[in-house]
Design an enzyme around this catalytic site. Structure first.
Site, PDB file in Angstrom:
ATOM      1  N   HIS A 141      43.722  33.130  40.738  1.00  0.00           N
ATOM      2  CA  HIS A 141      43.645  34.052  39.603  1.00  0.00           C
ATOM      3  C   HIS A 141      42.910  33.344  38.469  1.00  0.00           C
ATOM      4  O   HIS A 141      42.922  32.122  38.358  1.00  0.00           O
ATOM      5  CB  HIS A 141      45.073  34.417  39.177  1.00  0.00           C
ATOM      6  CG  HIS A 141      45.182  35.503  38.157  1.00  0.00           C
ATOM      7  ND1 HIS A 141      44.943  35.295  36.825  1.00  0.00           N
ATOM      8  CD2 HIS A 141      45.530  36.824  38.285  1.00  0.00           C
ATOM      9  CE1 HIS A 141      45.143  36.429  36.160  1.00  0.00           C
ATOM     10  NE2 HIS A 141      45.489  37.368  37.021  1.00  0.00           N
ATOM     11  N   ASP A 218      51.240  28.723  41.179  1.00  0.00           N
ATOM     12  CA  ASP A 218      51.233  30.006  40.469  1.00  0.00           C
ATOM     13  C   ASP A 218      52.111  30.966  41.263  1.00  0.00           C
ATOM     14  O   ASP A 218      51.716  31.477  42.304  1.00  0.00           O
ATOM     15  CB  ASP A 218      49.797  30.518  40.366  1.00  0.00           C
ATOM     16  CG  ASP A 218      49.698  31.918  39.776  1.00  0.00           C
ATOM     17  OD1 ASP A 218      50.745  32.539  39.492  1.00  0.00           O
ATOM     18  OD2 ASP A 218      48.566  32.417  39.621  1.00  0.00           O
ATOM     19  N   GLN A 221      53.151  36.177  41.873  1.00  0.00           N
ATOM     20  CA  GLN A 221      53.302  37.202  42.902  1.00  0.00           C
ATOM     21  C   GLN A 221      54.345  36.844  43.959  1.00  0.00           C
ATOM     22  O   GLN A 221      54.485  37.556  44.955  1.00  0.00           O
ATOM     23  CB  GLN A 221      51.953  37.450  43.600  1.00  0.00           C
ATOM     24  CG  GLN A 221      50.842  37.914  42.685  1.00  0.00           C
ATOM     25  CD  GLN A 221      51.100  39.295  42.101  1.00  0.00           C
ATOM     26  OE1 GLN A 221      51.882  40.080  42.639  1.00  0.00           O
ATOM     27  NE2 GLN A 221      50.444  39.593  40.992  1.00  0.00           N
ATOM     28  N   LYS A 244      56.491  41.218  35.976  1.00  0.00           N
ATOM     29  CA  LYS A 244      56.250  41.532  37.381  1.00  0.00           C
ATOM     30  C   LYS A 244      57.540  41.519  38.201  1.00  0.00           C
ATOM     31  O   LYS A 244      57.510  41.757  39.412  1.00  0.00           O
ATOM     32  CB  LYS A 244      55.254  40.537  37.978  1.00  0.00           C
ATOM     33  CG  LYS A 244      53.879  40.543  37.322  1.00  0.00           C
ATOM     34  CD  LYS A 244      52.957  39.522  37.971  1.00  0.00           C
ATOM     35  CE  LYS A 244      51.661  39.328  37.194  1.00  0.00           C
ATOM     36  NZ  LYS A 244      50.782  40.496  37.248  1.00  0.00           N
ATOM     37  N   CYS A 383      41.204  40.041  38.372  1.00  0.00           N
ATOM     38  CA  CYS A 383      41.127  38.683  37.813  1.00  0.00           C
ATOM     39  C   CYS A 383      40.831  37.646  38.889  1.00  0.00           C
ATOM     40  O   CYS A 383      41.332  36.513  38.841  1.00  0.00           O
ATOM     41  CB  CYS A 383      42.396  38.319  37.046  1.00  0.00           C
ATOM     42  SG  CYS A 383      42.636  39.288  35.549  1.00  0.00           S
TER      43      CYS A 383
END
Length: 425
Positions: A141, A218, A221, A244, A383
Site C-alpha cells: 500500500h 502492515d 487488512q 476497518k 493505493c
C-alpha cells in the site's frame, strides 16, 4: 481447527447490529423492468476501505460524549479521571487483542499511515544511511511504499522490492536474494488490499531476523478478520486501523516491541508526551505516551477497545472463515465469465476480497453502474499504483467482504456486473 469445524455466523442476527445496512439506495435506473430505483437495498462491499460500525460501538462513543467527555492526564476532576482510566484501559484491551506484552507496546495513532510514518521518522531517520537497505514488496500500500521510499531519499538507504509472481503471490526465492546483512528493515503487507494475497509474514520475520534486520507488518487488512498475535509473528512493528474493524475513523494502532520503542526518540512534540520542560531542553514521558503528542484520540481509542470486544464476542476464526468463504464464492461466480479478469491467487487461497475488471468497461464506470443497483464497491488503484502498473491496468474494481455480508449479496454483485456488460455491449 478446520473450516468445517468452525460454527458459521448468524449473519442475519449480526446485521441487526448495523442499521445502515437497512438503507435503501440506488441511482438513476428507474424504468420498470430495466433495473432498480432509489428504493434498492444497500449491498455494502467496500469493507477493505472502511467497515460499518455496530450499535454497540456507536453507543460507547455516545456515552463518552454524554457522560465523561474530558481531556486525559491533565486534570484531577472526576471527568478527567474517568476519561484517563478508560483511555488507558483501552490500550490494555488492544494489547490483549493482538497479543502484545502490555499497554507500553501500543501507540494510538490516527490510522495505519501515521503508524508507518511514526516508525519511519522516529526510527528510520536515526538509523538508516547510505549502504543500508529497506526491503518492501511489490504489493505494498502507498502508506508503506511511499513512506519508506521518501525515507530512503532522505537517508540514502536503498529501497528494493520483492517480486509478485503471475499468481499474485510473493516470490520468496526473490525475497531470500534481496534480504542481506545490509538490510535494516523489511516492511510487508500481511494481506494485500488489491490481490487478497495472505503473505507469509512469519517466514519474512525469520528471514529479516536472520540478517539482523527488523520487520514491520502492515496489518490493516488482517487484524479486522483473523486472529493475529504479534508475539507469535515475532513482528518488531505492526500497524492497523480502527475504521476497518468495526471501530471509528480517526484511530490507528502502532505496536512495537518495547525495547525498540524505548530506544526510539519521538518525532512529534508538544503536550502529553513530555515529562519535564525547561527553556533549554525536555525529557519524555514513559511509553506509550511519549509517542502520543497533544490531545490524543481519546473517544476513538475507547471505542476501538469496544470494537475489539465486539469482534472477540463473535469470534475472529468464524469471521475469517465467513469472509474467505464469500471471497471464494465471488471468485468462482466471476470466473464463469470469459470477459472478467480477476487479480490475485485462486479463490480458496485469498483473504476476503476480489479485485477484477470487465473487458471494455473502466472500473469507475463499472462502479457507477453497480451503484445504480445498490452495490457499493471500490474502483481505482486502491493505493497500489505501482502494482496496477505491473498488472498492466490503470484501475480495478474491488469487492470486499465482512462479517455481515451474504452469498445473496454476491449474487447481486454478479447480476449488476451482467447488467454493465449488457449496457456496454
Amino acid at each position: 481447527m478446520s473450516t468445517q469445524e468452525i460454527e458459521p455466523l448468524d449473519v442475519e442476527r449480526i446485521r441487526e447490529d448495523f442499521p445502515i445496512l437497512a438503507r435503501k439506495v440506488g441511482g438513476d435506473v428507474t424504468v420498470p423492468g430495466e433495473g432498480p430505483g432509489d428504493d434498492t437495498p444497500l449491498v455494502y462491499l467496500d469493507n477493505a476501505a472502511t467497515s460499518q460500525t455496530p450499535e454497540q460501538v456507536v453507543e460507547v462513543i455516545a456515552d463518552y460524549y454524554r457522560s465523561y467527555n474530558a481531556n486525559v492526564h491533565r486534570g484531577i476532576h472526576s471527568l478527567s479521571q474517568e476519561a484517563s482510566v478508560a483511555y488507558e484501559e483501552a490500550h490494555d484491551r488492544v494489547a490483549e487483542f493482538v497479543g502484545a506484552d502490555g499497554r507500553e507496546e501500543i501507540i494510538f495513532t490516527k490510522n495505519t499511515t501515521e503508524a508507518m510514518n511514526t516508525v519511519a521518522y522516529a526510527w528510520g531517520l536515526a538509523e538508516l544511511g547510505p549502504g543500508d537497505e529497506v526491503i518492501l514488496t511489490e504489493m505494498e500500500h502507498h502508506a508503506s511504499l511511499v513512506t519508506w521510499q521518501q525515507i530512503g531519499k532522505k537517508t540514502g538507504a536503498d529501497v528494493r522490492y520483492v517480486r509478485v509472481d503471475e499468481n499474485g503471490r510473493l516470490d520468496m526465492d526473490h525475497a531470500r536474494e534481496l534480504v542481506t546483512d545490509d538490510t535494516r528493515m523489511v516492511s510487508a503487507v500481511h494481506v494485500s488490499n488489491t490481490l487478497g494475497t495472505v503473505n507469509p509474514v512469519e517466514e519474512l520475520a525469520d528471514l529479516a531476523h536472520d540478517h539482523g534486520a527488523l520487520i514491520f507488518v502492515d496489518g490493516a487488512q488482517s487484524v479486522p478478520n483473523r486472529p493475529v498475535d504479534v508475539t507469535e509473528l515475532d513482528a518488531d512493528f505492526f500497524a492497523f486501523s480502527g475504521h476497518k474493524m468495526c471501530g471509528p475513523t480517526g484511530v490507528g494502532v502502532l505496536y512495537g516491541k518495547r525495547r525498540l520503542l524505548e530506544e526510539m526518540q519521538p518525532y512529534l512534540y508538544g503536550g502529553e508526551m513530555i515529562r519535564k520542560v525547561t527553556y533549554e531542553d525536555a525529557t519524555w514521558e514513559d511509553l506509550p505516551w511519549k509517542f502520543e503528542a497533544g490531545t490524543p484520540v481519546i473517544c476513538q481509542g475507547i471505542a476501538l477497545a469496544a470494537a475489539c470486544d465486539y469482534l472477540d464476542e463473535i469470534g475472529l476464526e468464524r469471521i475469517q472463515a465467513h469472509e474467505e468463504g464469500l471471497a471464494e464464492y465471488a471468485y468462482d461466480r466471476l470466473r464463469e465469465y470469459d470477459d472478467v479478469e480477476i487479480y490475485g491467487p485462486p479463490g480458496d487461497d485469498r483473504g476476503g476480497l476480489v479485485a477484477f475488471n470487465l473487458d471494455g468497461v473502466h472500473a469507475h464506470d463499472l462502479s457507477s453502474i453497480l451503484n445504480d443497483y445498490g452495490v457499493a464497491i471500490r474502483a481505482g488503484d486502491h493505493c497500489t499504483q505501482p502494482l496496477h502498473d505491473k498488472l498492466g491496468v490503470a484501475a480495478s474494481a474491488r469487492a470486499s467482504f465482512y462479517l455481515y455480508n451474504t452469498r445473496a449479496e454476491v449474487d447481486t454483485l454478479v447480476e449488476a456486473v451482467d447488467a454493465a456488460r449488457d449496457l456496454f455491449a
